[in-house]
Design a protein around this motif. Structure first.
Motif, mmCIF file in Angstrom:
data_model
loop_
_atom_site.group_PDB
_atom_site.id
_atom_site.type_symbol
_atom_site.label_atom_id
_atom_site.label_comp_id
_atom_site.label_asym_id
_atom_site.label_seq_id
_atom_site.Cartn_x
_atom_site.Cartn_y
_atom_site.Cartn_z
ATOM 1 N N GLU A 148 0.975 4.237 -2.800
ATOM 2 C CA GLU A 148 0.846 5.647 -2.427
ATOM 3 C C GLU A 148 2.015 6.467 -2.954
ATOM 4 O OE1 GLU A 148 0.580 5.327 1.782
ATOM 5 O OE2 GLU A 148 -1.578 4.842 1.793
ATOM 6 N N ARG A 172 5.286 8.528 -11.575
ATOM 7 C CA ARG A 172 4.648 8.127 -10.315
ATOM 8 C C ARG A 172 3.146 7.970 -10.549
ATOM 9 N NH1 ARG A 172 7.352 8.805 -5.194
ATOM 10 N NH2 ARG A 172 9.307 9.976 -5.352
ATOM 11 N N GLY A 173 2.664 6.781 -10.402
ATOM 12 C CA GLY A 173 1.234 6.532 -10.508
ATOM 13 C C GLY A 173 0.776 6.321 -11.929
ATOM 14 N N PHE A 224 -7.012 1.296 -4.279
ATOM 15 C CA PHE A 224 -6.282 2.214 -5.155
ATOM 16 C C PHE A 224 -6.740 2.110 -6.604
ATOM 17 C CE2 PHE A 224 -3.660 1.451 -1.484
ATOM 18 C CZ PHE A 224 -3.130 2.694 -1.174
ATOM 19 N N ARG A 259 0.838 -1.208 0.000
ATOM 20 C CA ARG A 259 0.000 0.000 0.000
ATOM 21 C C ARG A 259 0.867 1.250 0.000
ATOM 22 N NH1 ARG A 259 -3.401 -2.882 3.667
ATOM 23 N NH2 ARG A 259 -2.298 -1.947 5.437
ATOM 24 N N GLU A 260 1.907 1.234 0.826
ATOM 25 C CA GLU A 260 2.834 2.365 0.890
ATOM 26 C C GLU A 260 3.490 2.598 -0.470
ATOM 27 O OE1 GLU A 260 6.047 3.558 4.245
ATOM 28 O OE2 GLU A 260 6.550 1.736 3.121
#
Length: 577
Positions: free
Chosen positions: A189, A569-570, A231, A185-186
């Motif tokens: 994120e 990122r993401g 997510f 999860r971290e």
């Protein structure tokens, strides 16, 4: 005053959607495509693409540049072949999270699984991180020749939580599973694109031990996948092996359950194995059935055989393990070749080929030279039967070992042998043609940055264009379809939704290709890693320009030195029309 930063003029455009080719211009401004078709305004720079193919930049969702990104500025060999976005952290291996006392274990894992020399990593890795977000922060400082994203790898996560119990492959407790889920999860994120694991028994550490995650339970994998669910959809990539006894695969059913429960996009390798040549279709059909039920699961396929390379300068050599050869292996390759040309040395080495190999040091297939081919100056990844060593031996009236011996002495001892280990059971690529065209598959498994002394499949994109759309005798792929496989499709499945298509609003990542001149160079050993480490590299000719974020990063097959590549990122959504 110029209206655009760059205009590509008069090219034949394959827009990445699979639509028909069309002639037109592409205008770029501020790193984004702003017009495609007939462009009236001028650019500060203009590229004449008449007679050339214009494609989106290629997106590779299966690479292992997790270490190389920390010391290099180029994702070579992938970026030699038009790749502008890569996803790292595959097969459950990586370097974060990692406490200082576990660094040697992570190096041992990566050396064993991905054939990156331990000394290279020991000298090259800066280790300026401990947690996964720390690693993301560290590599965010890197300026590269392609954009890069990362998946959270299972092995360092499990070792971080369980320590020696993970190394010994003990079952995870409920508390262990929740701690692993928290790390994943971290990672999400912090911008990870997903999670990866490996289930392959043949994946071993450099010490010869099984990996810490190979026997992880379904509960462990499902706990992690369910932690990803809030997510939204991300990649859950499993390097799995399948047994279809009794007409089904328990491994595939497990992956399908994980995908259904978590809503993640699950991928797995889809390959043809010689020992079970029809198994791939059973798994693919099961995948299609799962997708028909709304489960998001894909087989990752590769556009040619998974080819293992043998050579005097490489990790694998069929004569390694023969005492006479081992006694001269310390010699420089040219001197070694001279020694091997002596009749008494040749006779001794060939007589020792029947000696058993140490299974912790060498794979058994290293001696399977009957199925090998000479790579040569013009690499042929679908070679004819007449070039196979068993047939050459029969024609010459000698042993296959002697054919291999003589072949490896070519080019002053720098010759390379090609062993198509997967996808070539019937000595043609008809099976690969079927795999590529299925709706339940996605292109991957190029493994750029890994297997650096034995496999060089990071050139897959050039091969797909040259072989499948132009040079193949038999059923070919239309250019738009092949380009879509490497761009729009891989981008959508992988989470790079803002690129892979030539249309206004999409990221300005493109290739201008002299299609008629496009060629693969032979793979070669290079000694340019930290500590003088060796790796296989492979170039190409025919890339007139590669453009990343509107900046030309390569021109006429040569890097320009521009490094606009950054950490992504993401997952990225598609631009709003």
């Amino acid at each position: 005053m110029s209206e655009y930063d760059l205009v590509i003029r008069g090219g034949t455009i394959a827009d990445g959607t699979g639509a028909d080719l069309f002639e037109g211009d592409v205008a770029l401004r501020d790193g984004v495509i702003v017009a495609a078709g007939a462009v009236a305004g001028s650019g500060r720079e203009e590229i004449d693409a008449r007679g050339k193919l214009v494609t989106p930049g290629f997106v590779d969702i299966h690479t292992h540049y997790d270490a190389q990104v920390t010391w290099d500025t180029q994702f070579s060999p992938s970026t030699n072949h038009g790749v502008t976005s890569v996803l790292m952290g595959n097969c459950g291996v990586g370097f974060a999270p990692c406490r200082p006392d576990m660094r040697e274990q992570m190096i041992d894992v990566m050396e064993g699984v991905e054939d990156i020399p331990g000394i290279v990593m020991a000298e090259g890795l800066p280790w300026n991180w401990e947690s996964f977000p720390d690693y993301m922060d560290a590599i965010e400082q890197r300026h590269m020749d392609a954009d890069f994203a990362v998946a959270v790898p299972h092995i360092p996560v499990r070792v971080h939580v369980m320590g020696q119990r993970a190394i010994e492959r003990e079952p995870a407790t409920g508390a262990d599973m929740q701690a692993m889920a928290a790390i994943v999860r971290e990672g999400l994120e912090a911008g990870a694109f997903g999670f990866s694991t490996t289930r392959v028994i043949g994946h071993r550490t450099a010490s010869g031990d099984q990996l810490p995650v190979t026997t992880a339970s379904e509960d462990e994998l499902l706990t992690i996948a369910m932690a990803m669910k809030p997510f939204g959809r991300h990649l859950f990539m499993s390097a799995s092996e399948f047994d279809t006894g009794n007409g089904f695969s328990s491994e595939f059913r497990m992956l399908s359950r994980v995908a259904e429960a978590s809503g993640q996009t699950v991928t797995f390798p889809l390959l043809q194995y010689n020992e079970a040549p029809g198994r791939w279709r059973e798994i693919a059909d099961a995948c299609a059935a799962s997708r028909a039920q709304g489960i998001d699961i894909y087989g990752q396929v590769v556009g040619r055989p998974v080819g293992v390379l043998f050579g005097h300068q490489l990790s694998l050599n069929p004569f390694r393990g023969c005492p006479t050869y081992d006694a001269i292996e310390h010699l420089p390759v040219t001197a070694r070749a001279l020694e091997m040309r002596k009749a008494e040395v040749k006779a001794a080495i060939l007589s020792e080929m029947g000696l058993p190999l140490d299974p912790k040091k060498y794979p058994a297939f290293m001696r399977e030279v009957s199925q090998c081919y000479a790579m040569g100056e013009n690499p042929d990844y679908a070679p004819p039967a007449s070039a196979r060593f068993d047939n050459i031996a029969a024609q010459r009236g000698c042993s296959v070992e002697e054919v291999a011996y003589d072949a490896l002495l070519e080019e002053d001892g720098q010759a390379i042998l090609y062993f198509p280990a997967r996808n070539y059971t019937h000595y043609n690529l008809d099976v690969v043609h079927h795999m590529l065209r299925r709706e339940d598959t996605v292109l991957g498994l190029g493994d750029g940055g890994a297997h650096v002394g034995a496999i060089c499949d990071g050139s897959m994109q050039t091969f797909l264009l040259t072989y499948w759309t132009r040079d193949r005798v038999g059923d070919r792929l239309p250019i738009p379809e092949a380009v879509h496989m490497m761009t729009g499709h891989t981008a959508r499945v992988g989470g790079f939704g803002d690129r892979g298509i030539i249309a206004p609003g999409y990221k300005a990542d493109l290739n201008v290709i002299d299609y008629d001149r496009l060629r693969l160079a032979p793979p070669r050993a290079s000694f340019d890693l930290p500590a003088g480490g060796r790796r296989l590299t492979q170039g190409a000719s025919g890339y007139a320009a590669t453009i990343l974020s509107g900046v030309v990063t390569a021109r006429d097959d040569t890097p320009t030195g521009a490094l606009p590549g950054r950490l992504v990122r993401g997952r990225r959504p598609a631009p709003v029309a």
